[in-house]
Write an enzyme that holds these catalytic residues in place. Sequence first.
Site, PDB file in Angstrom:
ATOM      1  N   SER A   1     -18.187  17.613  -4.851  1.00  0.00           N
ATOM      2  CA  SER A   1     -17.627  17.589  -3.504  1.00  0.00           C
ATOM      3  C   SER A   1     -18.258  18.674  -2.643  1.00  0.00           C
ATOM      4  O   SER A   1     -18.931  19.579  -3.148  1.00  0.00           O
ATOM      5  CB  SER A   1     -16.108  17.757  -3.558  1.00  0.00           C
ATOM      6  OG  SER A   1     -15.748  18.869  -4.366  1.00  0.00           O
TER       7      SER A   1
ATOM      8  N   GLU B   1     -17.787  21.222   1.022  1.00  0.00           N
ATOM      9  CA  GLU B   1     -16.832  21.829   1.947  1.00  0.00           C
ATOM     10  C   GLU B   1     -17.470  22.238   3.270  1.00  0.00           C
ATOM     11  O   GLU B   1     -18.583  22.743   3.309  1.00  0.00           O
ATOM     12  CB  GLU B   1     -16.210  23.063   1.288  1.00  0.00           C
ATOM     13  CG  GLU B   1     -15.125  23.728   2.141  1.00  0.00           C
ATOM     14  CD  GLU B   1     -14.329  24.726   1.340  1.00  0.00           C
ATOM     15  OE1 GLU B   1     -13.695  24.294   0.346  1.00  0.00           O
ATOM     16  OE2 GLU B   1     -14.350  25.924   1.702  1.00  0.00           O
TER      17      GLU B   1
ATOM     18  N   ASP C   1      -4.345  32.930   4.431  1.00  0.00           N
ATOM     19  CA  ASP C   1      -4.305  34.290   4.971  1.00  0.00           C
ATOM     20  C   ASP C   1      -3.569  34.278   6.300  1.00  0.00           C
ATOM     21  O   ASP C   1      -3.602  33.296   7.037  1.00  0.00           O
ATOM     22  CB  ASP C   1      -5.723  34.824   5.200  1.00  0.00           C
ATOM     23  CG  ASP C   1      -6.540  34.854   3.920  1.00  0.00           C
ATOM     24  OD1 ASP C   1      -6.035  35.410   2.930  1.00  0.00           O
ATOM     25  OD2 ASP C   1      -7.658  34.315   3.916  1.00  0.00           O
TER      26      ASP C   1
ATOM     27  N   PHE D   1     -19.366  38.369   2.412  1.00  0.00           N
ATOM     28  CA  PHE D   1     -18.377  37.411   1.915  1.00  0.00           C
ATOM     29  C   PHE D   1     -17.806  37.865   0.570  1.00  0.00           C
ATOM     30  O   PHE D   1     -16.601  37.779   0.329  1.00  0.00           O
ATOM     31  CB  PHE D   1     -19.004  36.024   1.750  1.00  0.00           C
ATOM     32  CG  PHE D   1     -19.251  35.300   3.044  1.00  0.00           C
ATOM     33  CD1 PHE D   1     -18.698  35.729   4.232  1.00  0.00           C
ATOM     34  CD2 PHE D   1     -20.038  34.167   3.056  1.00  0.00           C
ATOM     35  CE1 PHE D   1     -18.922  35.056   5.422  1.00  0.00           C
ATOM     36  CE2 PHE D   1     -20.270  33.479   4.243  1.00  0.00           C
ATOM     37  CZ  PHE D   1     -19.713  33.931   5.430  1.00  0.00           C
TER      38      PHE D   1
ATOM     39  N   HIS E   1     -18.066  22.039  -6.593  1.00  0.00           N
ATOM     40  CA  HIS E   1     -17.619  21.978  -5.202  1.00  0.00           C
ATOM     41  C   HIS E   1     -18.495  22.938  -4.409  1.00  0.00           C
ATOM     42  O   HIS E   1     -18.471  24.148  -4.653  1.00  0.00           O
ATOM     43  CB  HIS E   1     -16.149  22.379  -5.113  1.00  0.00           C
ATOM     44  CG  HIS E   1     -15.568  22.307  -3.740  1.00  0.00           C
ATOM     45  ND1 HIS E   1     -15.203  21.121  -3.140  1.00  0.00           N
ATOM     46  CD2 HIS E   1     -15.272  23.290  -2.833  1.00  0.00           C
ATOM     47  CE1 HIS E   1     -14.694  21.359  -1.938  1.00  0.00           C
ATOM     48  NE2 HIS E   1     -14.730  22.661  -1.727  1.00  0.00           N
TER      49      HIS E   1
END
Length: 284
Positions: free
Chosen positions: A11, A13, A104, A215, A265
């Site tokens: 998959s 994102e 968040d 990140f 993913h």
Amino acid sequence: MVQKNAQKNFSIEFFPPKTPEGAEKLRVTRAKLAELHPRYFSVTFGAGGSTQKGTLDTVLDIRSEGHEAAPHLSCLGSSREALRTILTQYKDHGIKRLVALRGDLPSGYGAMDISSGEFRYANELVEFIRAETGDWFHIEVAAYPEMHPQAKSPQDDVQRYVNKVKAGASGAITQYFYNADAYFRFVEEAQKLGATIPVIAGIMPITNYSQLMRFSDMCGTEIPRWIRLKLASYGDDTDSIRAFGLDVVTQLCERLLAGGAPGLHFYTLNQSAATIAIWQRLKL
């Protein structure tokens, strides 16, 4: 350590674009990635619901193009009534898959804001979705092979994951990582506690050193020292960074799949080139 799954699931994102230009660029990117025939495209959800409209619009664009879409849904800062409305919208549009997260809060909120909300943890969100919609949705939850940065301990983190599985999660997607052993150990520990749902490995292609470090500092992902030193040695040589990153991530994916991971993913950051290159190397 083979996990229970009929076939491997792959998959992709995206995050919802904030401008018309961004939306158009994402359509072009999505068209390229759609040629890979992923199982579905997921769409992230901003802190405190800040991109709710963008998430829905992007999901509907994906659906209109004939692909399965999985919107992210976060519970921090959201009321039961607001979540009930969102779930009804997705059901009305025939969406069958969700990624349920604690999420968040927007910047400026503190710990008191978390504790005073209607939901504190993702397992509560999963329970709420199941109570409201039964088995309508396939619910993916988050997993952290290297421990959630706010967890008290690795044992506490695995137990919180198990709580989400017991609440009704269908599958899990991990935070990205570059240490395959951490993934395999996490899955093994979770299975010993009765959490046997498929755990899809989250994959972050390496294309930009400073962005990756930023990140990773935020989400608690470890960049192995040898990878950090190699990337740093390339300086501003983006071609070398991308070539090295492609080798590292492809080898990681090969080891994960060979070791029984039920799928991958890809966190694309709304880009296509690196994901396509890895996908083709893996002959998916």
